[in-house]
Design a protein around this motif. Structure first.
Motif, PDB file in Angstrom:
ATOM      1  N   GLY A 143     -86.692  25.798 -27.275  1.00 28.39           N
ATOM      2  CA  GLY A 143     -86.211  26.622 -28.381  1.00 28.39           C
ATOM      3  C   GLY A 143     -84.704  26.699 -28.522  1.00 28.39           C
ATOM      4  O   GLY A 143     -84.202  27.171 -29.530  1.00 28.39           O
ATOM      5  N   GLY A 144     -83.957  26.283 -27.515  1.00 26.70           N
ATOM      6  CA  GLY A 144     -82.503  26.360 -27.545  1.00 26.70           C
ATOM      7  C   GLY A 144     -81.969  27.326 -26.515  1.00 26.70           C
ATOM      8  O   GLY A 144     -82.658  28.256 -26.076  1.00 26.70           O
ATOM      9  N   LEU A 145     -80.728  27.116 -26.099  1.00 29.93           N
ATOM     10  CA  LEU A 145     -80.089  27.989 -25.123  1.00 29.93           C
ATOM     11  C   LEU A 145     -79.948  29.404 -25.692  1.00 29.93           C
ATOM     12  O   LEU A 145     -79.557  29.579 -26.843  1.00 29.93           O
ATOM     13  CB  LEU A 145     -78.725  27.426 -24.719  1.00 29.93           C
ATOM     14  N   GLY A 146     -80.278  30.388 -24.880  1.00 37.38           N
ATOM     15  CA  GLY A 146     -80.166  31.779 -25.294  1.00 37.38           C
ATOM     16  C   GLY A 146     -81.416  32.372 -25.915  1.00 37.38           C
ATOM     17  O   GLY A 146     -81.446  33.559 -26.245  1.00 37.38           O
ATOM     18  N   TYR A 147     -82.469  31.575 -26.044  1.00 33.17           N
ATOM     19  CA  TYR A 147     -83.694  32.057 -26.684  1.00 33.17           C
ATOM     20  C   TYR A 147     -84.750  32.518 -25.676  1.00 33.17           C
ATOM     21  O   TYR A 147     -85.884  32.808 -26.047  1.00 33.17           O
ATOM     22  CB  TYR A 147     -84.299  30.957 -27.564  1.00 33.17           C
ATOM     23  N   GLY A 148     -84.382  32.616 -24.411  1.00 34.14           N
ATOM     24  CA  GLY A 148     -85.370  32.907 -23.374  1.00 34.14           C
ATOM     25  C   GLY A 148     -86.119  34.207 -23.563  1.00 34.14           C
ATOM     26  O   GLY A 148     -87.341  34.261 -23.418  1.00 34.14           O
TER      27      GLY A 148
END
Length: 411
Positions: free
Chosen positions: A247-252
Motif C-alpha cells: 500500500g505504500g510507506l506510512g500506510y501500516g
C-alpha cells in the motif's frame, strides 16, 4: 437481522456434515500423535500429519475452501455475517480451520493482500495462500516494548533506494513454526516524525531472506502448539525490494485496522464454537459422572453454572453477529465500538466455560485426554492477542463518549 441467509445455511450444513464425517472421527488421534511426536520446542522437526493434507484436499474438492473471503471468484462469496456461523462451527475443532483454509493468521494476511496488495504481490503470495500451498505469519508484537500501544513499535523499515531495510525483533508471531510458513507481513516504524498513525508500514518479507532468523518457539502454558507455534524472529539488516511494501510507506496503521475487523469476528465466532463444545462436554460429564450418590450436575451449584454459561454464550453470539452485520453495512470504521466490544467479551466467556468444565472433569480436565486445556490456552491468549481487554474497553468507552459531545456550532 440474524436469520441465516440461504447461502450461509447451505454452507453451514455442508461444513457440519464434513466435520462429522471426516474430521471428528480422526481429530483425537491426530492431536495425540502431534503431542507425542512434536510436543517440544524444536520446531525444525515439526511436520504436518499426512491426514491433514488429505483432509484439505478433500475439502477443496468439495468446494469448502476459502469460505472467509467475500469474493465469489476467489472464495465462496460469503459476507461477514454469512461466514460467522461457519467460523463458530470450525471453532469446535483444533484442526478444522486449517482443513478449510480458514486459519489465522492466513485469513487476515490474505485479506490484506486482497484489499491492499499490488497485482504482483497478489500473484506471488496471495495465489499460493489461496491454494493452501504455503502458510504466512504476521509479525507485529515486540518483546522490548508495550505492544498494547502499537505506536511503540521499534522495528525499523527504512527506505534505501529501490529497497527497504528491516531491523528489529518480533515475537508471538503465530504460525512461525509451521513447515509451510514462507512469508511474513512485518509491521514497523518508517518515519518517527510523521503524524502518529502514519509512521508505520507493512512489508512482505520471505522467511528465507538473508538476515531473517527464527530464534525460538514460545510455549503457552508449557504447550508449543506444534506444528504451528508462536515464535520469536529477528530481522538483521534484512533487505527486500520496495515493491514488497504493501500500500505504500506510512500506510501500516490504516491497513491494520482493515485487517483486524473481520478477523476479530472470526476469532470470536471460533471461540464461541469452542465454548459450545466445552459446555457440551461439561453437561455430558455432569450427567454421567456420579459422586456422593448423585450425578455431578446435581451437586453444589453446577446446574446453575451451566445455565449461566448457556445465557452468556447466547448473549455473546448475538453481540458478535450484530457486529458482523454492522461491518457488512457500515464497514470496519463504522463498527469500531462493536469490534472492540466482542473482542473484550467473548474470550472471557470461553475462559469461564472451560474453567468450569475443567473443574467438572477433575484431574482429567488438566490432561491431554480431553481438549479442555487447549481451549483454555486459546481463551487466555485471546484476551491479549490483537490487543488486551483493557485496550478494547477503552475503545468502547471512547466511542460511547463521542455520542455525548455537544454539536459543533456553525459560524
Amino acid at each position: 437481522m440474524f436469520g441465516r441467509s440461504e447461502l450461509s445455511q447451505q454452507y453451514l450444513s455442508r461444513v457440519k456434515a464434513f466435520m462429522a464425517e471426516h474430521i471428528e472421527p480422526v481429530e483425537g488421534a491426530i492431536m495425540q500423535g502431534v503431542l507425542h511426536d512434536q510436543g517440544h520446542g524444536n520446531w525444525r522437526e515439526w511436520s504436518i500429519p499426512e491426514e491433514i493434507d488429505a483432509l484439505k484436499e478433500k475439502a477443496k474438492n468439495e468446494g469448502l475452501w476459502n469460505l472467509f473471503l467475500p469474493d465469489s471468484r476467489l472464495g465462496q462469496g460469503l459476507s461477514t455475517l454469512d461466514y460467522a456461523p461457519l467460523a463458530e462451527q470450525m471453532g469446535r475443532s483444533f484442526i478444522a480451520p486449517e482443513v478449510f483454509n480458514c486459519n489465522a493468521p492466513d485469513t487476515g494476511n490474505m485479506e490484506v493482500l486482497y484489499h491492499y496488495g499490488s497485482d504482483s504481490q497478489r500473484k506471488t503470495w496471495l495465489q499460493p495462500l489461496l491454494q493452501g500451498e504455503i502458510r504466512s505469519v504476521f509479525a507485529m508484537t515486540e518483546p522490548q516494548v508495550a505492544s498494547s500501544d502499537a505506536t511503540n513499535m521499534e522495528t525499523r523499515i527504512t527506505a534505501d533506494g529501490d529497497d527497504v531495510i528491516i531491523q528489529g525483533r518480533k515475537w508471538w508471531t503465530t504460525g512461525l513454526g509451521h513447515p509451510n510458513a514462507k512469508i511474513a507481513i512485518v509491521m514497523g516504524l518508517t518515519d518517527p516524525d510523521a503524524e502518529r498513525h502514519k509512521r508505520h508500514s507493512m512489508v512482505l518479507v520471505p522467511l528465507d531472506t538473508p538476515g531473517v532468523t527464527i530464534e525460538r518457539m514460545l510455549p503457552v502454558f508449557g504447550d508449543y502448539d506444534a506444528p504451528y507455534g508462536h515464535g520469536e524472529v529477528s530481522f538483521n539488516n534484512v533487505r527486500v525490494p520496495k515493491t514488497n511494501v504493501i500500500g505504500g510507506l506510512g500506510y501500516g496503521f490504516a491497513i491494520a485496522q482493515g485487517r483486524l475487523g473481520p478477523g476479530r469476528v472470526h476469532h470470536c465466532m471460533r471461540a464461541l464454537g469452542a465454548a459450545e463444545r466445552c459446555l457440551e462436554l461439561m453437561i455430558t460429564r455432569g450427567m454421567e459422572r456420579v459422586a456422593f450418590g448423585q450425578p455431578l450436575i446435581k451437586l453444589g451449584d453446577n446446574g446453575t453454572r451451566i445455565a449461566k454459561h448457556r445465557m452468556a454464550i447466547d448473549q455473546a453470539r448475538l453481540y458478535t453477529l450484530y457486529t458482523a452485520g454492522v461491518i457488512d453495512n457500515q464497514g470496519v470504521r463504522g463498527a469500531a465500538s462493536e469490534i472492540a466490544g466482542i473482542k473484550a467479551v467473548v474470550p472471557t466467556v470461553l475462559q469461564n466455560v472451560v474453567d468450569d468444565a475443567i473443574q467438572m472433569f477433575g484431574g482429567g480436565g488438566l490432561s491431554h485426554d480431553y481438549p479442555l486445556t487447549g481451549f483454555y490456552a486459546i481463551a487466555r491468549a485471546l484476551r491479549l492477542a490483537d490487543g488486551p481487554d483493557e485496550v478494547h474497553q477503552a475503545t468502547v468507552l471512547r466511542q460511547e463518549l463521542r455520542k455525548y459531545r455537544p454539536p459543533r456550532s456553525e459560524s
